[in-house]
Design a protein around this motif. Sequence first.
Motif, PDB file in Angstrom:
ATOM      1  N   PHE A 255       0.833  -1.205   0.000  1.00  0.00           N
ATOM      2  CA  PHE A 255       0.000   0.000   0.000  1.00  0.00           C
ATOM      3  C   PHE A 255       0.865   1.252   0.000  1.00  0.00           C
ATOM      4  O   PHE A 255       0.553   2.240  -0.676  1.00  0.00           O
ATOM      5  N   PHE A 256       1.954   1.218   0.734  1.00  0.00           N
ATOM      6  CA  PHE A 256       2.867   2.357   0.731  1.00  0.00           C
ATOM      7  C   PHE A 256       3.480   2.538  -0.653  1.00  0.00           C
ATOM      8  O   PHE A 256       3.607   3.660  -1.148  1.00  0.00           O
ATOM      9  N   GLY A 257       3.874   1.438  -1.287  1.00  0.00           N
ATOM     10  CA  GLY A 257       4.415   1.530  -2.643  1.00  0.00           C
ATOM     11  C   GLY A 257       3.402   2.110  -3.618  1.00  0.00           C
ATOM     12  O   GLY A 257       3.740   2.954  -4.465  1.00  0.00           O
ATOM     13  N   PHE A 258       2.146   1.688  -3.505  1.00  0.00           N
ATOM     14  CA  PHE A 258       1.086   2.213  -4.363  1.00  0.00           C
ATOM     15  C   PHE A 258       0.879   3.707  -4.137  1.00  0.00           C
ATOM     16  O   PHE A 258       0.809   4.497  -5.084  1.00  0.00           O
ATOM     17  N   THR A 259       0.801   4.109  -2.876  1.00  0.00           N
ATOM     18  CA  THR A 259       0.546   5.513  -2.555  1.00  0.00           C
ATOM     19  C   THR A 259       1.687   6.405  -3.029  1.00  0.00           C
ATOM     20  O   THR A 259       1.469   7.464  -3.626  1.00  0.00           O
ATOM     21  N   LEU A 260       2.917   5.991  -2.771  1.00  0.00           N
ATOM     22  CA  LEU A 260       4.062   6.794  -3.196  1.00  0.00           C
ATOM     23  C   LEU A 260       4.119   6.915  -4.712  1.00  0.00           C
ATOM     24  O   LEU A 260       4.531   7.953  -5.251  1.00  0.00           O
ATOM     25  N   THR A 261       3.695   5.873  -5.430  1.00  0.00           N
ATOM     26  CA  THR A 261       3.701   5.921  -6.890  1.00  0.00           C
ATOM     27  C   THR A 261       2.612   6.835  -7.417  1.00  0.00           C
ATOM     28  O   THR A 261       2.827   7.594  -8.364  1.00  0.00           O
ATOM     29  N   VAL A 262       1.429   6.773  -6.812  1.00  0.00           N
ATOM     30  CA  VAL A 262       0.327   7.627  -7.260  1.00  0.00           C
ATOM     31  C   VAL A 262       0.679   9.099  -7.101  1.00  0.00           C
ATOM     32  O   VAL A 262       0.418   9.923  -7.987  1.00  0.00           O
ATOM     33  N   PHE A 263       1.331   9.453  -5.969  1.00  0.00           N
ATOM     34  CA  PHE A 263       1.691  10.847  -5.729  1.00  0.00           C
ATOM     35  C   PHE A 263       3.005  11.235  -6.406  1.00  0.00           C
ATOM     36  O   PHE A 263       3.401  12.404  -6.322  1.00  0.00           O
ATOM     37  N   ASP A 264       3.650  10.267  -7.050  1.00  0.00           N
ATOM     38  CA  ASP A 264       4.902  10.541  -7.768  1.00  0.00           C
ATOM     39  C   ASP A 264       5.893  11.266  -6.860  1.00  0.00           C
ATOM     40  O   ASP A 264       6.430  12.332  -7.190  1.00  0.00           O
ATOM     41  N   VAL A 265       6.138  10.673  -5.701  1.00  0.00           N
ATOM     42  CA  VAL A 265       7.006  11.268  -4.689  1.00  0.00           C
ATOM     43  C   VAL A 265       8.462  11.213  -5.170  1.00  0.00           C
ATOM     44  O   VAL A 265       8.878  10.253  -5.827  1.00  0.00           O
ATOM     45  N   ALA A 266       9.207  12.262  -4.826  1.00  0.00           N
ATOM     46  CA  ALA A 266      10.630  12.275  -5.164  1.00  0.00           C
ATOM     47  C   ALA A 266      11.353  11.144  -4.424  1.00  0.00           C
ATOM     48  O   ALA A 266      11.000  10.792  -3.289  1.00  0.00           O
ATOM     49  N   ALA A 273      11.675   0.908  -1.265  1.00  0.00           N
ATOM     50  CA  ALA A 273      12.596  -0.115  -0.758  1.00  0.00           C
ATOM     51  C   ALA A 273      12.668  -0.061   0.770  1.00  0.00           C
ATOM     52  O   ALA A 273      12.728  -1.110   1.438  1.00  0.00           O
ATOM     53  N   PHE A 274      12.627   1.146   1.321  1.00  0.00           N
ATOM     54  CA  PHE A 274      12.684   1.302   2.784  1.00  0.00           C
ATOM     55  C   PHE A 274      11.446   0.678   3.438  1.00  0.00           C
ATOM     56  O   PHE A 274      11.562  -0.090   4.409  1.00  0.00           O
ATOM     57  N   PHE A 275      10.264   0.979   2.904  1.00  0.00           N
ATOM     58  CA  PHE A 275       9.036   0.457   3.504  1.00  0.00           C
ATOM     59  C   PHE A 275       8.901  -1.049   3.299  1.00  0.00           C
ATOM     60  O   PHE A 275       8.391  -1.760   4.175  1.00  0.00           O
ATOM     61  N   MET A 306       5.811   4.297  10.375  1.00  0.00           N
ATOM     62  CA  MET A 306       5.697   4.127   8.925  1.00  0.00           C
ATOM     63  C   MET A 306       4.539   4.944   8.363  1.00  0.00           C
ATOM     64  O   MET A 306       4.681   5.671   7.377  1.00  0.00           O
ATOM     65  N   THR A 307       3.371   4.824   8.991  1.00  0.00           N
ATOM     66  CA  THR A 307       2.192   5.524   8.486  1.00  0.00           C
ATOM     67  C   THR A 307       2.325   7.032   8.645  1.00  0.00           C
ATOM     68  O   THR A 307       1.924   7.794   7.754  1.00  0.00           O
ATOM     69  N   LEU A 308       2.891   7.475   9.770  1.00  0.00           N
ATOM     70  CA  LEU A 308       3.071   8.917   9.951  1.00  0.00           C
ATOM     71  C   LEU A 308       4.035   9.468   8.899  1.00  0.00           C
ATOM     72  O   LEU A 308       3.807  10.547   8.327  1.00  0.00           O
ATOM     73  N   THR A 309       5.095   8.741   8.622  1.00  0.00           N
ATOM     74  CA  THR A 309       6.038   9.171   7.579  1.00  0.00           C
ATOM     75  C   THR A 309       5.356   9.224   6.226  1.00  0.00           C
ATOM     76  O   THR A 309       5.550  10.162   5.440  1.00  0.00           O
ATOM     77  N   LEU A 310       4.537   8.209   5.940  1.00  0.00           N
ATOM     78  CA  LEU A 310       3.844   8.173   4.658  1.00  0.00           C
ATOM     79  C   LEU A 310       2.910   9.367   4.505  1.00  0.00           C
ATOM     80  O   LEU A 310       2.872  10.011   3.443  1.00  0.00           O
ATOM     81  N   VAL A 311       2.141   9.680   5.546  1.00  0.00           N
ATOM     82  CA  VAL A 311       1.200  10.796   5.465  1.00  0.00           C
ATOM     83  C   VAL A 311       1.937  12.107   5.231  1.00  0.00           C
ATOM     84  O   VAL A 311       1.520  12.943   4.418  1.00  0.00           O
ATOM     85  N   VAL A 312       3.054  12.307   5.924  1.00  0.00           N
ATOM     86  CA  VAL A 312       3.825  13.544   5.751  1.00  0.00           C
ATOM     87  C   VAL A 312       4.363  13.646   4.326  1.00  0.00           C
ATOM     88  O   VAL A 312       4.287  14.705   3.680  1.00  0.00           O
ATOM     89  N   ILE A 313       4.901  12.555   3.804  1.00  0.00           N
ATOM     90  CA  ILE A 313       5.460  12.561   2.448  1.00  0.00           C
ATOM     91  C   ILE A 313       4.370  12.857   1.415  1.00  0.00           C
ATOM     92  O   ILE A 313       4.546  13.685   0.514  1.00  0.00           O
ATOM     93  N   CYS A 314       3.222  12.194   1.569  1.00  0.00           N
ATOM     94  CA  CYS A 314       2.145  12.389   0.597  1.00  0.00           C
ATOM     95  C   CYS A 314       1.550  13.791   0.699  1.00  0.00           C
ATOM     96  O   CYS A 314       1.205  14.406  -0.318  1.00  0.00           O
ATOM     97  N   ALA A 315       1.419  14.308   1.927  1.00  0.00           N
ATOM     98  CA  ALA A 315       0.890  15.669   2.099  1.00  0.00           C
ATOM     99  C   ALA A 315       1.806  16.692   1.428  1.00  0.00           C
ATOM    100  O   ALA A 315       1.346  17.638   0.776  1.00  0.00           O
ATOM    101  N   ARG A 316       3.096  16.483   1.573  1.00  0.00           N
ATOM    102  CA  ARG A 316       4.044  17.391   0.918  1.00  0.00           C
ATOM    103  C   ARG A 316       3.914  17.308  -0.595  1.00  0.00           C
ATOM    104  O   ARG A 316       3.976  18.333  -1.294  1.00  0.00           O
ATOM    105  N   ALA A 317       3.734  16.100  -1.114  1.00  0.00           N
ATOM    106  CA  ALA A 317       3.571  15.939  -2.564  1.00  0.00           C
ATOM    107  C   ALA A 317       2.303  16.621  -3.045  1.00  0.00           C
ATOM    108  O   ALA A 317       2.270  17.200  -4.135  1.00  0.00           O
ATOM    109  N   VAL A 318       1.237  16.568  -2.237  1.00  0.00           N
ATOM    110  CA  VAL A 318      -0.019  17.218  -2.612  1.00  0.00           C
ATOM    111  C   VAL A 318       0.154  18.733  -2.671  1.00  0.00           C
ATOM    112  O   VAL A 318      -0.314  19.399  -3.602  1.00  0.00           O
TER     113      VAL A 318
END
Length: 622
Positions: A255-266, A273-275, A306-318
Amino acid sequence: MSIKAGCRSFLLCVSLLILTAFPVQARSVQQLRSGEFIYSEQRTIPDKGWQRQDLPFHDFFDVDKSVSQRRNTLWGRFQFRAAQSPEEPTALLMDYTTERFIVYLNGVEIFRNFSDPTARTFASFAPAIVPLTLEHMRAGNNVIDVRFESDSGWCLGVGHVSVGPEKLLRTTYDRQYLLQFLGPQVINGVIAALTLCAFLFWTRRRQERSFFWLTIVGVLWWIRNLHYSAVDPPIGPVLMWESTIYTLFGLISAFFGFTLTVFDVANRRKWIAFFVGLGGAMIALRFVLHWFGMSDLASYLFVVPMTLTLVVICARAVFDKLSVENIVMLLATTIAISFSFHDFGWLGNAWEGAGFQIQPYASLIVYSAFLFTIGRRFLGALDTVENMNQVLAQRIAEADSGLRASEAARRDLEISQAVSEERERLMMEIHDGIGSNLITALSAAERRQAAPETIAILRQSITDLKIAVDSLEPIEGSVVSLLANLRHRLEPELQRAGLSFDWRVMEAPDLPWLDAVGALHVLRILQEAISNILSHSDADTIIVECGPLQHDGREGISIIIRDEGRGFDPSLPTAGKGIANMTTRAKSLHGMLICKSGIGEGTAVRLWLPVEYLENIQSVEA
């Protein structure tokens, strides 16, 4: 749709889903707050060893320890008060149950959900409603004993217990069965279909990495929720539960891989790989804890950072790329994560929440958000295609118009070339034929000293012939060029007659409609005016004027031939038809001829020609 409207609609749907998950009990229903429990494999109701505990009574993160010490059988005792004479059937409602359970009312068995004690049916927190027989119920206090048995230990525990009118509890049971058991089954079927579609789409468009990760997420989510419908799993209840648990860690990483790909995170690949590495670490840790019979709670603690990091990364991408699609996906991701935290707290008995696991509904929210995103992208692609089609159609129309114009120009060029060739042929024939004969006749008349009138007529005929030939020359509608040719032909003859030209020719617009026939008409009009001056005016200078002139608001060209000779009285009749012929020729050109003269004032002939010949024709016809 604006960003606010899209987010508002999405949150409204999620809110309605969450609100329907919480049951509302009627006042006549007794909600039991506590009970007595004992771990015992006795087949009969234990006499002693009961311990009072609050409801719900479970801690699924301590399952391994409980099972290793207390086996897989749990007895629960609940007490309730009944009316002196119940007016309607009464029932017992438990919001989730184990694979096998037996219900006793006041020491008498009244219900069991199995017929073969050796059967290993599988269940997953399904609610149960048990009618309480009136012949075994007594007024006042009543005791319900329930024997829970599970092969895996994962279902050992008791949630909410209610006693009341069967009709009211049946409504609650139907809602709970729908939300916490039947709903996840339906959602799991939808996930399977959508995952298959995502996989097929990815096989055709490998560059769409989001569909690859969505396929992995869908497969793992389907396996994770399979325990809602696996009544008799071929791998057995224990392995079924273990696969369900371990699949959860893989689902989190995917799910983390999917989310990071959808938001095209840097640095997306490094984060994935980390998650994925953390997911593997959680699986290994849980396996070790399970091997030593310890609580596996520690293996889930990695989920929080993990989830808190994911939310912060995705929010920044948004915020870096603000759009309706990204905001909806961020909301869906946040809600899915919050649903997971809800279930972790519920499984650990930290809070009651909805009273069952709502994480299966997170998959529906995530898929809905992703379909919304894909739908927006699809509509955008359709708009792009439509715009491209319009541009293409416009370009095709322009190319077709250019092709038609080119074809028309080619035909005009062919016609012009043919006319030019025919003109050259006629000019050559006139020059070599009639022209040569006239010149020969003039030469013979001069050698034989013919009468001056004869020689003059021959010279005039040659001049007329040259003017006719000049009218065939292409002048591209230039009246100035036409006048220049006329001057070239007439000036030598006028000089021999003792006359001179006073040229006052200005720049004038071209006449696109002026062809060879029209040019000959113009030359004949001017030639007739000059001939009249030679014959009647006794003037020594011919004044030629030309320039642009508007007439009745229309653009045109004015050509004036005048002299300062003796003139004539226009009111007196004339014997010749020169002016009448000139007027007729001017009308054929859709122009206008004006002749002004007076005794001793000279004569002026004005020819006005329109620039827009076709427009003039329409106005004349009208």
